[in-house]
Structures are given as structure tokens and as C-alpha cells.
Design an enzyme around this catalytic site. Structure first.
Site, PDB file in Angstrom:
ATOM      1  N   GLN A   1       0.778 -11.259  -3.094  1.00 41.94           N
ATOM      2  CA  GLN A   1      -0.634 -10.920  -2.906  1.00 41.94           C
ATOM      3  C   GLN A   1      -1.264 -10.550  -4.236  1.00 41.94           C
ATOM      4  OE1 GLN A   1      -0.042  -7.601  -0.206  1.00 41.94           O
ATOM      5  NE2 GLN A   1      -0.921  -8.801   1.467  1.00 41.94           N
TER       6      GLN A   1
ATOM      7  N   ARG B   1       7.447 -11.210   4.896  1.00 40.44           N
ATOM      8  CA  ARG B   1       7.169 -10.930   6.298  1.00 40.44           C
ATOM      9  C   ARG B   1       7.860 -11.975   7.143  1.00 40.44           C
ATOM     10  NH1 ARG B   1       0.628  -9.727   5.952  1.00 40.44           N
ATOM     11  NH2 ARG B   1       0.833  -7.983   4.500  1.00 40.44           N
TER      12      ARG B   1
ATOM     13  N   CYS C   1       0.788  -1.228   0.000  1.00 35.02           N
ATOM     14  CA  CYS C   1       0.000   0.000   0.000  1.00 35.02           C
ATOM     15  C   CYS C   1       0.824   1.284   0.000  1.00 35.02           C
ATOM     16  CB  CYS C   1      -1.050   0.011   1.104  1.00 35.02           C
ATOM     17  SG  CYS C   1      -0.861  -1.193   2.383  1.00 35.02           S
TER      18      CYS C   1
ATOM     19  N   HIS D   1      -8.325  -1.196   0.543  1.00 37.90           N
ATOM     20  CA  HIS D   1      -7.352  -2.270   0.320  1.00 37.90           C
ATOM     21  C   HIS D   1      -8.173  -3.512   0.033  1.00 37.90           C
ATOM     22  CE1 HIS D   1      -4.173  -0.106   2.836  1.00 37.90           C
ATOM     23  NE2 HIS D   1      -5.281   0.517   3.148  1.00 37.90           N
TER      24      HIS D   1
ATOM     25  N   ASP E   1      -3.006  -8.028  -4.808  1.00 35.88           N
ATOM     26  CA  ASP E   1      -3.327  -6.825  -4.044  1.00 35.88           C
ATOM     27  C   ASP E   1      -3.841  -5.732  -4.973  1.00 35.88           C
ATOM     28  OD1 ASP E   1      -3.498  -5.276  -1.821  1.00 35.88           O
ATOM     29  OD2 ASP E   1      -1.366  -4.815  -1.688  1.00 35.88           O
TER      30      ASP E   1
ATOM     31  N   LYS F   1     -12.754  -3.922   8.244  1.00 33.15           N
ATOM     32  CA  LYS F   1     -12.603  -4.734   7.040  1.00 33.15           C
ATOM     33  C   LYS F   1     -13.685  -5.791   6.917  1.00 33.15           C
ATOM     34  CE  LYS F   1      -9.028  -7.647   9.201  1.00 33.15           C
ATOM     35  NZ  LYS F   1      -7.624  -8.067   9.129  1.00 33.15           N
TER      36      LYS F   1
ATOM     37  N   HIS G   1      -5.406  -1.418  -4.566  1.00 28.51           N
ATOM     38  CA  HIS G   1      -5.917  -0.316  -3.756  1.00 28.51           C
ATOM     39  C   HIS G   1      -6.799   0.546  -4.626  1.00 28.51           C
ATOM     40  CE1 HIS G   1      -2.389  -1.741  -1.580  1.00 28.51           C
ATOM     41  NE2 HIS G   1      -3.168  -1.546  -0.536  1.00 28.51           N
TER      42      HIS G   1
END
Length: 647
Positions: A383, A365, A336, A513, A385, A467, A387
Site C-alpha cells: 500500500q 491478506r 495502522c 488513514h 499507506d 471514508k 496515517h
RNA sequence: GCCGACGUAGCUCAGUGGUAGAGCAACUGAUUCGUAAUCAGUAGGUCGUCAGUUCAAUCCUGACCGUCGGCACCA
């Protein structure tokens, strides 16, 4: 004069307060024998509970699904009694019913091992056979604390001390054994029945807090009858059979090794699966109006400090330093902040919103060693991912669009069912309460607009916003949390993202997100288990194998394979000298979805004998037809309509 | 990270204080056999790593690494 309303609507009146047991007897001897407990105005209570006012009563029998929780809870008590009988000095703590069974946490210097199970189970069966009645007692708080302290049960004493002042302290006896318990229980230990089994031992922190001592937990499973127990054990075997780690190894999809803990080595076949999934999703995102980007792996800590991640997640980030430069870089743990950097290049107009920025973001991570699990929980992952930078007014329509996309992606991967959890503000969080109020309200409204029903998951939101979590259900009934949609008013503020609104003023965008798969590694692990390695054609790493019967057909087999490859299929050829039976067996065990058998007959007639994985039938058809059919079938689901139309 | 278990051939597993075995897979040879195992032979291991005890350690002890089951964690 309690008037008791029964489920059929009939009402029974009694002259004086009356125990549930008596009510059941009044209705009939059959019910009196079968009733284990009752629901008093919807609340599950002991059968012996005295009813002193008008109420509705539903008796719970063994056939009732509610009986499971009772059986499991009582089984936990029986386990605790058995353990204290066999291992004096062991302290009891808590032992609830859980999904599929129960557990009990014990405090004992020496932890239990599975070798202890036969003795404990035998003792449990003795206690069940003794058929001792469960009896409820109300105690004075201080007396109860003294009682447990005297017995050396300091965990129980602590529990009572921490109960709210108005709480009634109840203890239950089962024969000579006694325990603090809120209840309810069934009539006797005999009601537990015999369909239970101790499953495993584990350490568990007292009260779930890692700063507390570790207790020794024993897990068990318990069911209403042997048939249910057997079905459950069969399901566990099935889960083991489907284990993605086993299948990944057997099918040569990937491996993991010590030198790279938590990172996947994708082998050619596994990578084909990965690429098929990635290509599919990329097409879906393109079609849904996302713009794909790619952002750096190594990013200066300054950006993570600005985003707030450094403070909260520093210990979980991989740090990189170079000798010549005095700066600290982190391998990005998420995308992000980088996406905000792209958003911040140049002046953004409201006309550009909603701006959907996607990345198959490779993240690292430092997950705790104990958390790693196959390819499902790793330290290096990708991911799906994205946004969405938008206005508050756009949150609802974007949520609707997203949920539609997600549902259709899940369907295409073979998951028909999913449910939604709504996680609201956590105790430790960024942003003020007014901001959280707005974010949660916006998300609730979005759900209403999208027609999304959800279960509340209190306090489990991200530190920057509430979320939605999307939980899918697999072929053997297990739940997997994959997708997410998070509303974030905080990060745009921290990283100073803004756009020029219609009135010319500079405003903060909202960031959504969102991810559908979560991570490719985890999702593909789930897909592997969903299909037990028998993938639908479009995902199969090897889609077909051409197997010869005699060497005279070798050249033709190569020709068939070349034609299939030209049509875009992943094909191998087996011209080995094994008999066809052995070849069929080998490729079936390797889960190849299609076997094309060719012998002299096929070579001469330019046909193939097509055999499906799992089927016994075979179909002889012209090469051109087989080609067309398999090519159509191997088309990814999102391209299928157009492929059909073109054909 | 915490508790417990485990780590022997590519895979599944056996085994012992005196430097290791099976099945499958692999490889070689023979077999050309029409829909879930053709036969025979060969090769393959510093028993997770590092220390310690011992005349001698794959086996006993310790540390570390990894894996597994939970717990805790999960931006």
C-alpha cells in the site's frame, strides 16, 4: 381537469383524466409513434398511465438516454419469457437493467451454459417480433401470492410477501406471459429492438446473500441501435487487448504461478516500472510533509486483538507460528496499528501535529480464492499507506491538502478525471453513535472546505470510521476505485494514542488513514491498461533501443547507448543481423517508446535517426541533441519544472 | 468460499482410448539488407497434480491445485 405542462413550457388542458398515450397523440402523430414512456413529474412511468391531476410530462423516445434503462429492463423480461418457454419448470426471480445491459436470475436445477444462448436469443427475437403489448395490472397481495405459489414460483411469492404493506402489487403481461414487476415498461416487446446480445452465464446468490441458494444468472447487453451495440462490443475487445495480464506476459513485466497464488513475481522490466512509480510517489510524499517509516511484517496477535482486527478479520490473516515459542504472530494485513506504535514512543506534543506517517507497507491478506484477479486483486501487496495523526480541527485542512496531492498524482499518471464517494457508518461497527456523528460531520465539513463534491455511498464505511473513496476513470471509460481517506476516532482510543494539548491535558489524536494509489500492484495494473503497455517515457521499462542497420555501426550504437545510460535512460542495443524492418517491428510490438536507428551515415556524422512508437516519421539529429531531448522528456513529471529551470 | 468454464511447447492454439502437432518466439547457419516480418535448418512437451476404470489414459471418472467469468468478500 388535468393541466399538463410540457418541457417547452406550454400547457395542455384536458376535460377528464387522460392517458399519456392520448396526450402524445394530441401533440402529434410523430410523437405518438416515438413515445416509449413518459416522465410524470420527473418519475418514469408507463405511457398508458392515466393522468388525473395537474402534472408536468416529458415523453421519452428512443433518442432519449432514459430509453436505455427501459430497453434493458424490457429485454430482461423478454429473456425471462424466452427461457420459460424453452425450459419449462425454470423459476423466475429478478431481472434488472444494469450498466451496459441487463441480467435475469433463474432458479433451475441445471445451470445454463453459453451453448444455450443461440436458442434463447432466437426465442427472444421471436418474442420481440410478436410485438406483444406490455400491460400493467394491479393485484391484491394475497391473490398474487397464491397465483405465484400455484405456478410453483416460490421466489416470486417470497418477493411479494416481503414487499412493504403499503406497496401496490403490480403484474405486467406481455402477450400470454405474466410477471411480477414494478415497471415501468415500454409499449410493446417490439420496442426492445434488435440491438441486444446474451453475454455470459454466472452463479449468483438469491438476494445477494451467500447463505441463500445459488441461482443461474444470464447476462445480456442491450442498446438503442446496432451502432451502439457494436461500439460497446468494440470497447470490450479493446479492454481485452489492454488486459494487464496479457500485456504483463507479452512485455515480460511479471508473472504469477501456482506456488504463490496471489503474489506477484516482478521481472526486471516490471520492477523498473514499479520503482519509477515508487520513486515518484516517495518524492511527492517527502515534499508534502510526510515522514516515511518501515514497520514489522510479523506482529503478535495481541496487537491485532487490541486494534479490533483479530475479531473481525482473523480468517483473512496469514498466521505464523514457531515451534519453540508458544505465540501466534500474524503477517500484517495493514499498517495502522504499527504506525500507532511509533506514534506512542515517547510523549507527543500538539506541536507535532499534524504528524503524517507514511509507509510503502507490504501487507498480506488471505483473500478468498475467487477474488484473486491478475495483479489487481492479490494476497501480497504494497500500500502507499499513510496515517495522519491530527486534532479534530485539523481534519478539514488535512483533507484539503490530501485531495490536492491526490489529484496532482493522478494527473501525473495520466488520469485527468476522478470522482468521490462518501461512505458512512456500516451496520457492524466499532465506536458509539456520538463518535460516528462527529466523524461524519467532520468529514462532510472537510469536503465542503476542500470543494469536493461527492456521491453518498450509504453504509459502506470502514468499521472504525467514515471514508472518502476516490474513483478514477481510465482511457476507455472504466472506473477504478483507488484512493481513500478515512476518519478514525476509534483506533487511537483502542491503542491508547495520545498527545499533550496546549492546555497541558492529554488528548486523543484523530487518525486519518489515507492512500492515493491504494496498492502498487493494483494501481500499476490499472496504469498498464490505461496505456495499453505504451507507457509515457518516464514510466517505460525500456525507454529506448538503439538498432543498427549494418554491423559497421555496432560500435557507434554501443557508444550511443552508453551515453543515454549515462543520462539515466534505460536503453538496450540491437545489433542483431535482422533487417531494420524486422527490428522496427519487434521493438514496436514490444512498445519501446523510442527507437534510435544508426547506420553508416549516422556513425560518420555522429547523429541518430529518432523514431517514436506509433509514428512513421523519423528525425535525424545530432547525438548530443537527442540526448538532451530524451533526458528532458524522460524526467518524471514532478521534476520537470526544476529540470527545465536548470537547463 | 459459492456457481460455471478451462488447464497440451516460452506464447497463441489444434488434436486423439493405442504415450502428440501448427504458427510465432528460441537456437544454428547463410544473408550487411535505410524504418512494422530475409531464407534455410535445429531443438523444445512425464498433455496441471494425485488416484481410479481399462490390456492400454493426455483423452473417461473422482479428488485436489491453479486460472478465467460472475456472485459473495474487500480492514
Amino acid at each position: 381537469m388535468p393541466a399538463i405542462t410540457l418541457p417547452d413550457g406550454s400547457v395542455r388542458r384536458f376535460d377528464a383524466p387522460v392517458a399519456g398515450t392520448t396526450v402524445a397523440e394530441a401533440i402529434g402523430p410523430g410523437l405518438a409513434r416515438a413515445a416509449l414512456a413518459m416522465k410524470l413529474d420527473g418519475r418514469l412511468v408507463d405511457l398508458a398511465t392515466v393522468i388525473d391531476r395537474d402534472a408536468s410530462v416529458v415523453f421519452v423516445t428512443r433518442r432519449d438516454p432514459d430509453a436505455l434503462a427501459l430497453i434493458r429492463h424490457d429485454a430482461a423480461h423478454v429473456l425471462a419469457e424466452a427461457v420459460q418457454a424453452l425450459y419449462p419448470g425454470t423459476q423466475v426471480t429478478i431481472g434488472p437493467a444494469i450498466e451496459n445491459g441487463f441480467y435475469y436470475d433463474f432458479a433451475r436445477n441445471e445451470p445454463f451454459t453459453p451453448e444455450d444462448f443461440p436458442a434463447i436469443e432466437a426465442k427472444m427475437r421471436e418474442i420481440v417480433a410478436a410485438n406483444a403489448p406490455f400491460a400493467r395490472q394491479v393485484w391484491d397481495r394475497d391473490a398474487a401470492i397464491d397465483f405465484f405459489e400455484e405456478r410453483g414460483e416460490r421466489f416470486k411469492a417470497e418477493l411479494i410477501r416481503d414487499l412493504p404493506a403499503h406497496e401496490t402489487i403490480t403484474l405486467y403481461t406481455q402477450g400470454a406471459w405474466i410477471d411480477l414487476c414494478r415497471g415501468p415498461h415500454m409499449r410493446t416487446t417490439g420496442d426492445v429492438g434488435s440491438a441486444f446480445k446474451l453475454m455470459k452465464v454466472a452463479g449468483a446468490y438469491w438476494r445477494g446473500d451467500h447463505r441463500n441458494p445459488m441461482l443461474s444468472r444470464i447476462y445480456g447487453t442491450a442498446w438503442r441501435d446496432q451502432k451502439e451495440l457494436d461500439a460497446y462490443l468494440t470497447m470490450l475487445d479493446e479492454a481485452e487487448r489492454r488486459d494487464h495480464r496479457r500485456i504483463g506476459k507479452d512485455m515480460g513485466l511479471f508473472h504469477l504461478q501456482e506456488e504463490a497464488p496471489g503474489s506477484v513475481f516482478w521481472h526486471p522490466k516490471g520492477w523498473r516500472l514499479y520503482r519509477a512509480a515508487e520513486a515518484y510517489l516517495r518524492r511527492r510524499l517527502d515534499a508534502a510533509g510526510y515522514q516515511e517509516v518501515r514497520t514489522p511484517q510479523l506482529v503478535d496477535r495481541a496487537l491485532w486483538e487490541a486494534s479490533g482486527h483479530w475479531e473481525k478479520f482473523r480468517e483473512h490473516m496469514f498466521i505464523a507460528r514457531v515451534e519453540d515459542e508458544d505465540r501466534v504472530l500474524a503477517l500484517k494485513p495493514m499498517n495502522c496499528p504499527c504506525h500507532v506504535q511509533i506514534f506512542r514512543q515517547g510523549v507527543r506534543s500538539y506541536r507535532e501535529l499534524p504528524l503524517r506517517m507514511a509507509e510503502f507497507g507490504s501487507c498480506h491478506r488471505y483473500e478468498p480464492s475467487g477474488a484473486l484477479h491478475g495483479i489487481m486483486r492479490v494476497r501480497a501487496f504494497t500500500q502507499d499507506d499513510a496515517h495522519i495523526f491530527c486534532t479534530e480541527a485539523q481534519i478539514a485542512p488535512e483533507t484539503v491538502r490530501f485531495v490536492e496531492l491526490l489529484a496532482s498524482v493522478y494527473r501525473d499518471f495520466g488520469f485527468a478525471e476522478f470522482r468521490v464517494k462518501f461512505s458512512d457508518r456500516p451496520a457492524v461497527r466499532a465506536g458509539d453513535d456520538a463518535t460516528w456523528d462527529r466523524a461524519e460531520a467532520a468529514l462532510r465539513e472537510a469536503c465542503a472546505t476542500a470543494g469536493v463534491e461527492y456521491d453518498l455511498n450509504p453504509g459502506e464505511g470502514a468499521f472504525y470510521g467514515p471514508k472518502l473513496e476516490f474513483v478514477l476513470r481510465d482511457a476507455i471509460g472504466r472506473d477504478w476505485q483507488c484512493g481513500t481517506l478515512q476518519v478514525d476516532f476509534v483506533l487511537p482510543e483502542r491503542l491508547d494514542a495520545e498527545f499533550v494539548a496546549e492546555d497541558g491535558a492529554r488528548r486523543r489524536p484523530v487518525m486519518l488513514h489515507r492512500a492515493i494509489l491504494g496498492s502498487f500492484e493494483r494501481f500499476l495494473g490499472i496504469v498498464i491498461e490505461q496505456y495499453a503497455g505504451r507507457f509515457p517515457l518516464w514510466l517505460a521499462p525500456v525507454q529506448a533501443v538503439v538498432a543498427t542497420i549494418v554491423s559497421d555501426a555496432d560500435a557507434y550504437a554501443e557508444e550511443v547507448a552508453a551515453a543515454l545510460r549515462a543520462a539515466g535512460l534505460a536503453v538496450t542495443v540491437d545489433t542483431g543481423r535482422e533487417k531494420i524492418n524486422a527490428k522496427i517491428r519487434d521493438h514496436s510490438l514490444a512498445h519501446v517508446p523510442v527507437i534510435l536507428v544508426v547506420g553508416r551515415r549516422e556513425a560518420e556524422a555522429r547523429t541518430v535517426a529518432l523514431r517514436r512508437l506509433g509514428g512513421e516519421a523519423q528525425e535525424v539529429l545530432p547525438l548530443a541533441e537527442a540526448l538532451a531531448r530524451l533526458a528532458a522528456e524522460a524526467t518524471p513529471p514532478d521534476l520537470r519544472e526544476t529540470a527545465m529551470a536548470a537547463a
